[in-house]
Design an enzyme around this catalytic site. Structure first.
Site, mmCIF file in Angstrom:
data_model
loop_
_atom_site.group_PDB
_atom_site.id
_atom_site.type_symbol
_atom_site.label_atom_id
_atom_site.label_comp_id
_atom_site.label_asym_id
_atom_site.label_seq_id
_atom_site.Cartn_x
_atom_site.Cartn_y
_atom_site.Cartn_z
ATOM 1 N N THR A 1 3.077 -0.763 9.072
ATOM 2 C CA THR A 1 3.906 -1.094 10.238
ATOM 3 C C THR A 1 3.024 -1.277 11.468
ATOM 4 O O THR A 1 3.202 -2.217 12.251
ATOM 5 C CB THR A 1 4.910 0.028 10.501
ATOM 6 N N GLY B 1 0.828 -1.202 0.000
ATOM 7 C CA GLY B 1 0.000 0.000 0.000
ATOM 8 C C GLY B 1 0.856 1.243 0.000
ATOM 9 O O GLY B 1 2.062 1.167 0.176
ATOM 10 N N HIS C 1 -8.578 34.644 -10.895
ATOM 11 C CA HIS C 1 -8.156 33.278 -11.223
ATOM 12 C C HIS C 1 -8.927 32.259 -10.354
ATOM 13 O O HIS C 1 -9.515 31.311 -10.869
ATOM 14 C CB HIS C 1 -6.641 33.151 -10.984
ATOM 15 N N GLU C 2 -8.951 32.507 -9.059
ATOM 16 C CA GLU C 2 -9.601 31.547 -8.160
ATOM 17 C C GLU C 2 -11.111 31.532 -8.364
ATOM 18 O O GLU C 2 -11.729 30.470 -8.359
ATOM 19 C CB GLU C 2 -9.264 31.868 -6.695
ATOM 20 N N HIS D 1 -11.999 29.394 -11.320
ATOM 21 C CA HIS D 1 -12.121 27.957 -11.002
ATOM 22 C C HIS D 1 -13.472 27.663 -10.364
ATOM 23 O O HIS D 1 -14.190 26.753 -10.781
ATOM 24 C CB HIS D 1 -11.049 27.549 -9.972
#
Ligand code: ADP
Length: 605
Positions: free
Chosen positions: A214, A207, A428-429, A432
């Site tokens: 562990t 994985g 720009h943001e 989006h």
């Protein structure tokens, strides 16, 4: 354990010290000891002693211009200078002196033998004994091989009732179920022996990094209450060929003594890599692997030694290692899904103080794609943030901010953007966010910000999916590309120019478009043919092309066409919503950070 060991000095150090001692001894002590007390007299005394016949031995050193002589009883050595004296020889002969050349050098033959031969040998033997003893001790007893060669150094966690249990590992239910069988076997092997069933000797946990491999291995040991040997693959590989192999031997012999027990080899790909016949291979690694293969064959089934190994690169393992009889079971430990993430967050939240009203589901949704280790990190970051702000517990805001820290880095407090830059980033943001909101199948916008981050991002739009997402349709992928191009589209539309700010978007959009065409069969021309294969599933997902040069050119053409098409779509959406774009961008410019709700409010007004 904080055992402080004095640093070990290299072997060469001791030999240098011994050599230095010997040299000092030879140069200083030897001449001093060898020399008998010499009494210097004048030539007259020498002559009168000769005439009196009171003389024993005589040595004439012409080159040094000196004469050594002893009295009749050979008790005292005298020394005098030479004089031109042609009758000297005759006079000495008449006095009955014994001519010799060894008054000075040869003092006591026994002492001389002792000093020049026996003492050095004794020193070296003693040194050798001391070194051997020391190294034996370091290597763990007289059974260990000389010079500690091949000692495995495996850390042993013996029966820890307070150790990690399955309950500490959140999520990963399939893996736990798989491993629960091993625990049962370790509790009561006879049940399995009776029916003739044999447990797998080796289990491979595969994985991405930080998903708890562990931890799972430790949990198996903790649940079964057996000793746990843990070593990393890279610890086997030494500078000298054969050392790793003897470490493997030693580890297995220790494990067999302590059976039933668990041997855990982390990052097994360090030794288990495919052996290729290429010139200049890694001899040490191959020998170590061979030894591991032999050891795994060597011990009987049902001896109670279970080997767990973890890797993030299962495809690179040698087929001989993964065949039945060795690592015959593979347990995938994948990135946690929404429920898993919630559970992991809660497990780690127990270790810190948190407000009661934290919405774990929201945090988990925001941290989509995060591994267990990252989630643990997020919780810890939140606690650190609370301490920094002098609060007694962490809040929802701390957790949300720490997700952003993990994703995008810390806020750059004193980064100064010019007004113009800030406006561009705001458009720009919003570009989006607006494109995402105007399409169906897009994840809702959670937050938009134009505060620069240490990762280099000048701003970002965070979209958060409602639930788990296992499949993505072609339309969703296309919308995603359109959303990615939305930022640049807004810049083009408003400022009629482009900036460097879109490089990350461009990279992501290209990658997505490329996968659609080469791997997901979403191009009409290629039908269901894979043009690329993923070579590194858990580590970044690198791909390698497997097609002709013409096809490559065609792929490139189609990728460009696909991105262009979505870019045009984004452009169209923004043009149609220009008023909203301006309004939202202005709002973001003023507030710097806005939430998804604020965004939707303005959009829907
Ligand atoms: P791996 O071996 O897969 O790289 P680890 O087992 O070393 O990952 O996990 C690293 C850390 O991440 C753990 O110490 C633990 O704090 C956290 N972690 C990972 N997965 C989980 C999980 N499923 N539940 C709780 N903690 C987890």
């Amino acid at each position: 354990m904080n055992e402080v060991k004095t640093p070990k000095k290299p072997l060469i150090f001791y030999y240098c010290v011994a050599l230095l001692l010997l040299l000092l001894f030879n140069f200083l002590a030897m001449p001093w000891m060898a020399q008998r007390q010499v009494k210097e007299v004048d030539y007259g005394t020498f002559m009168s002693m000769t005439l009196d016949g009171n003389i024993g031995q005589v040595e004439v050193q012409e080159t040094e211009n000196q004469i050594f002589f002893t009295d009749k009883d050979n008790t005292t050595v005298y020394k005098t200078g030479m004089m031109p004296d042609p009758d000297l020889t005759q006079r000495l002969f008449d006095s009955g002196a014994e001519f010799t050349g060894e008054i000075i050098e040869q003092t006591d033959p026994l002492l001389s033998l002792l000093l020049t031969w026996i003492l050095p040998v004794v020193i070296f033997v003693a040194l050798g004994q001391y070194m051997t003893k020391r190294l034996m001790k370091n290597a763990g007893g007289p059974n260990a091989m000389m010079f500690g060669k091949g000692k495995s150094n495996a850390r042993v966690y013996v029966k820890s009732s307070e150790g990690i249990k399955f309950s500490d590992v959140a999520g990963e239910d399939e893996a736990k179920e798989n491993l629960a069988e091993i625990v049962e076997y370790l509790h009561d092997p006879s049940k399995y022996r009776e029916i003739g069933a044999s447990m797998p000797k080796g289990i491979l946990l595969v994985g991405p990094p930080g998903t708890g491999k562990t931890m799972l291995a430790k949990a198996v040991a903790g649940e079964a209450n057996v000793p746990f040997f843990s070593m990393s693959g890279s610890e086997f590989v030494e500078m000298f060929v054969g050392m790793g192999a003897s470490k493997v031997r030693d580890l297995f012999s220790q494990a067999k003594e302590k059976a039933p027990c668990i041997v855990f080899i982390d990052e097994i790909d360090a030794i288990g890599k495919k052996r290729d016949g290429q010139y200049g291979g890694n001899d040490e690694r191959e020998q170590t692997l061979n030894q591991l293969l032999t050891e795994m064959d060597g011990f009987e089934e049902n001896t109670g030694v279970i080997i767990l190994a973890a890797t993030n690169r299962p495809e690179s393992l040698d087929p001989a290692l993964t065949r039945p009889g060795r690592f015959d079971r593979r347990v995938p430990v994948e990135l946690p899904d929404l429920q898993g993430r919630i559970a992991i967050l809660k497990v780690h939240a127990k270790k810190i103080k948190v407000a009661d009203d934290v919405d774990w589901s929201k945090i988990a949704r925001m941290a989509s794609g995060a591994s267990g280790a990252e989630l643990a990190n997020i919780v810890n970051e939140a606690a650190l943030r609370a301490v920094r702000d002098n609060r007694r517990f962490a809040t929802q805001a701390d957790l949300e901010e720490s997700i952003e820290v993990v994703i995008a880095g810390y806020q750059k407090k004193n980064a100064i953007m010019t007004d113009e830059e800030k406006r561009i980033v705001a458009y720009h943001e919003i570009g989006h966010a607006l494109v995402a909101a105007m399409q169906t199948h897009s994840a809702p916008v959670q937050k938009i910000t134009i505060v620069p981050r240490t990762s280099g991002a000048l701003g970002y739009t965070m979209q958060v999916d409602e639930g788990n997402h296992y499949l993505m349709s072609q339309a969703e992928l296309e919308n995603k590309i359109a959303t990615l191009t939305g930022g640049r589209s807004a810049e083009e539309l408003v400022f009629h120019s482009v900036s460097t700010g879109a490089s990350n978007d461009i990279e992501q959009a290209t990658k997505l478009a490329r996968s659609m065409i080469t791997r997901y069969g979403m191009s009409k021309d290629f039908d269901m043919v894979a043009m690329e294969t993923v070579t590194n599933q858990y580590l970044g997902g690198d791909t390698s092309l497997a097609c002709s040069a013409e096809t490559q050119a065609e792929i490139d053409r189609q990728v460009v066409a696909l991105v262009k098409q979505q870019h045009a779509k984004a452009m169209k959406i923004l043009e149609e919503n220009r008023a909203k774009l301006d309004q939202l961008a202005q709002y973001l410019y003023e507030k710097e950070t806005i939430t998804g709700e604020e965004f939707m409010d303005i959009l829907q007004k």
